[in-house]
Design a protein around this motif. Structure first.
Motif, short mmCIF file in Angstrom:
data_model
loop_
_atom_site.label_atom_id
_atom_site.label_comp_id
_atom_site.label_asym_id
_atom_site.label_seq_id
_atom_site.Cartn_x
_atom_site.Cartn_y
_atom_site.Cartn_z
N SER A 124 0.85 -1.18 0.00
CA SER A 124 0.00 0.00 0.00
C SER A 124 0.89 1.23 0.00
O SER A 124 2.09 1.15 0.25
CB SER A 124 -0.94 0.01 1.22
N GLY A 125 0.30 2.39 -0.29
CA GLY A 125 1.07 3.62 -0.34
C GLY A 125 1.57 3.92 -1.75
O GLY A 125 1.31 3.17 -2.71
N HIS A 126 2.33 5.01 -1.86
CA HIS A 126 2.77 5.48 -3.17
C HIS A 126 4.22 5.98 -3.11
O HIS A 126 4.69 6.46 -2.08
CB HIS A 126 1.88 6.62 -3.67
N ILE A 127 4.90 5.87 -4.25
CA ILE A 127 6.20 6.51 -4.45
C ILE A 127 6.10 7.31 -5.74
O ILE A 127 5.69 6.77 -6.78
CB ILE A 127 7.35 5.50 -4.57
N THR A 128 6.47 8.57 -5.68
CA THR A 128 6.50 9.38 -6.90
C THR A 128 7.93 9.86 -7.15
O THR A 128 8.69 10.12 -6.22
CB THR A 128 5.57 10.60 -6.80
N PHE A 129 8.27 9.94 -8.43
CA PHE A 129 9.56 10.46 -8.86
C PHE A 129 9.30 11.64 -9.78
O PHE A 129 8.69 11.48 -10.83
CB PHE A 129 10.36 9.37 -9.61
N ASP A 130 9.74 12.81 -9.34
CA ASP A 130 9.52 14.04 -10.10
C ASP A 130 8.04 14.25 -10.42
O ASP A 130 7.69 14.73 -11.51
CB ASP A 130 10.35 14.01 -11.38
N GLY A 131 7.19 13.83 -9.49
CA GLY A 131 5.75 14.02 -9.65
C GLY A 131 5.02 12.89 -10.33
O GLY A 131 3.78 12.87 -10.37
N PHE A 132 5.75 11.91 -10.90
CA PHE A 132 5.14 10.79 -11.61
C PHE A 132 5.14 9.54 -10.73
O PHE A 132 6.08 9.31 -9.97
CB PHE A 132 5.88 10.48 -12.91
N ASP A 133 4.10 8.74 -10.86
CA ASP A 133 4.00 7.48 -10.14
C ASP A 133 5.16 6.57 -10.56
O ASP A 133 5.32 6.25 -11.74
CB ASP A 133 2.66 6.81 -10.44
N LEU A 134 5.95 6.15 -9.59
CA LEU A 134 7.14 5.35 -9.90
C LEU A 134 6.80 4.01 -10.53
O LEU A 134 7.60 3.43 -11.26
CB LEU A 134 7.97 5.14 -8.62
N PHE A 135 5.59 3.51 -10.25
CA PHE A 135 5.20 2.19 -10.75
C PHE A 135 4.29 2.27 -11.97
O PHE A 135 3.64 1.30 -12.35
CB PHE A 135 4.54 1.37 -9.63
N ASP A 136 4.24 3.44 -12.61
CA ASP A 136 3.47 3.62 -13.84
C ASP A 136 4.26 3.00 -15.00
O ASP A 136 5.35 3.47 -15.34
CB ASP A 136 3.24 5.11 -14.09
N PRO A 137 3.75 1.95 -15.64
CA PRO A 137 4.49 1.29 -16.73
C PRO A 137 4.75 2.20 -17.93
O PRO A 137 5.65 1.94 -18.73
CB PRO A 137 3.60 0.10 -17.11
N ALA A 138 3.98 3.27 -18.04
CA ALA A 138 4.16 4.19 -19.17
C ALA A 138 5.50 4.92 -19.09
O ALA A 138 6.03 5.37 -20.11
CB ALA A 138 3.03 5.22 -19.20
N HIS A 139 6.08 5.00 -17.88
CA HIS A 139 7.36 5.70 -17.70
C HIS A 139 8.48 4.72 -17.34
O HIS A 139 9.49 5.12 -16.76
CB HIS A 139 7.22 6.77 -16.61
N ASP A 140 8.29 3.47 -17.69
CA ASP A 140 9.24 2.43 -17.28
C ASP A 140 10.67 2.73 -17.74
O ASP A 140 11.61 2.69 -16.95
CB ASP A 140 8.78 1.09 -17.85
N LYS A 141 10.85 3.05 -19.00
CA LYS A 141 12.20 3.26 -19.54
C LYS A 141 12.86 4.50 -18.92
O LYS A 141 14.06 4.50 -18.64
CB LYS A 141 12.14 3.41 -21.06
N LEU A 142 12.06 5.53 -18.67
CA LEU A 142 12.59 6.74 -18.06
C LEU A 142 13.14 6.46 -16.67
O LEU A 142 14.26 6.86 -16.35
CB LEU A 142 11.49 7.81 -17.97
N PHE A 143 12.37 5.73 -15.85
CA PHE A 143 12.80 5.46 -14.49
C PHE A 143 14.03 4.56 -14.46
O PHE A 143 14.87 4.66 -13.57
CB PHE A 143 11.66 4.83 -13.68
N ARG A 144 14.15 3.67 -15.42
CA ARG A 144 15.32 2.80 -15.48
C ARG A 144 16.60 3.61 -15.68
O ARG A 144 17.67 3.24 -15.22
CB ARG A 144 15.18 1.79 -16.62
N ARG A 145 16.49 4.72 -16.37
CA ARG A 145 17.65 5.57 -16.60
C ARG A 145 17.92 6.51 -15.43
O ARG A 145 19.06 6.81 -15.11
CB ARG A 145 17.45 6.40 -17.88
N GLU A 146 16.84 6.99 -14.82
CA GLU A 146 16.97 8.06 -13.83
C GLU A 146 17.38 7.58 -12.45
O GLU A 146 17.89 8.35 -11.65
CB GLU A 146 15.63 8.81 -13.71
N ILE A 147 17.12 6.31 -12.14
CA ILE A 147 17.40 5.77 -10.80
C ILE A 147 18.39 4.62 -10.92
O ILE A 147 18.14 3.65 -11.63
CB ILE A 147 16.10 5.28 -10.12
N GLN A 148 19.51 4.75 -10.23
CA GLN A 148 20.55 3.72 -10.25
C GLN A 148 20.98 3.40 -8.82
O GLN A 148 20.60 4.09 -7.87
CB GLN A 148 21.74 4.17 -11.08
#
Length: 315
Positions: A62-86
């Motif tokens: 339960s709960g949420h994590i956002t990265f730069d305002g976007f839902d971290l678990f949104d599949p639409a931003h999958d490739k972006l998050f793979r690059r932005e978080i290491q």
């Protein structure tokens, strides 16, 4: 300033047979661009589960994590998050493939993300090796040809390969000699300044956390019990658990070290399979009150930018 990372009441449970193990419970905090947030606590308190959740290796119960305002678990931003978080891993001996050269290890994220052609990737490898203090010819060497500190530099270079904005440092100096630890921490500070990086720094070394981090979150049994600026937390800890942790930090002055007293905690950490009803620290707290066993204290602001979860500060 808007937070880069926001955790809102993040909880993560694992099923163990018929029981449910509460690894994280209602964890909430923000991480701002360009800062280093330290995360401290005993082994098994949920630090690694939190790191894996930020890497999206665990989906929250339960709960949420956002990265730069976007839902971290949104599949639409999958490739972006793979690059932005290491992530920089704890063990430089286990986190590098022994059959790959340093150059191949650093270039692997670039290949997986289809970043540039072979010539551009070679140029990028040379840039990264230079950033961590290596010459370009060391790209052809294998991990066993490097020392522990040098291997960790390769791990750092790999983490930087895709130009991330956020890096999770999961005890990156724990497996290194004391003489090498300061070099790696100073390298992390230098890279943060030059590349505008944001860090989550997980560590047991409270002295190093104070040196590197702007703010510090203290975790106990999967919950944040205190969060404050580094200077405020170390000079005026509010939670009894934080006070005990800080009292155990050695002071490099024999006279002061001899005269001060440590706070010794009795008992054991409760099992996350059967968490207590009230405050999770009640069974070990030297300042426990009757209501600590009944009612869980909320995480609230006691002083400016200083929050804690403790009934000692009930109004």
């Amino acid at each position: 300033m808007q937070p880069l990372i926001q955790l809102k009441k993040l909880s993560k449970n694992f099923q163990v047979g018929k029981a449910s193990l509460a690894a994280l419970t209602d964890v909430s905090f923000d991480i701002y661009p360009g800062e280093t947030l330290g995360l401290v606590g005993e082994s098994g308190c949920g630090k690694s589960t939190l790191a894996r959740s930020l890497l999206r290796l665990h989906s929250p119960t339960s709960g949420h994590i956002t990265f730069d305002g976007f839902d971290l678990f949104d599949p639409a931003h999958d490739k972006l998050f793979r690059r932005e978080i290491q992530m920089i891993f704890q063990d430089p001996y286990a986190s590098l493939n022994p059959r790959m050269t340093a150059g191949e290890i650093i270039s692997e994220p670039l290949i997986l993300q289809s970043s540039g052609n072979s010539q551009k990737r070679k140029q990028r490898i040379e840039e990264l090796l230079d950033l961590v203090g290596f010459s370009s010819d060391q790209a052809l060497r294998y991990p066993h040809e490097f020392s522990g500190g040098q291997r960790q530099r390769i791990g750092i270079a790999r983490a930087l390969s895709l130009n991330p904005r956020f890096i999770i440092c999961d005890e990156p100096i724990a497996a290194l000699d004391v003489s090498i630890q300061a070099q790696i921490v100073n390298l992390l500070k230098k890279l943060q300044s030059s590349l505008d990086l944001t860090y989550l720094f997980i560590s047991h070394d409270l002295s190093m956390v104070r040196y590197l981090c702007n703010r510090v979150a203290v975790m106990y049994l999967g919950e944040i019990v205190e969060l404050a600026s580094s200077d405020d937390l170390y000079s005026h800890p509010l939670h009894p658990y934080t006070q005990a942790l800080i009292s155990a930090i050695p002071i490099p002055d024999p006279k002061i070290e001899k005269s001060r007293s440590r706070i010794a905690l009795s008992g054991e950490v409760p099992s996350p399979l059967d968490k207590p009803k009230g405050c999770p620290f009640a069974s070990r707290c030297p300042k426990v009150m009757s209501k600590c066993h009944i009612q869980k204290p909320p995480l609230r602001t006691i002083r400016k930018n200083h929050t804690t979860a403790c009934h000692l500060y009930d109004i």
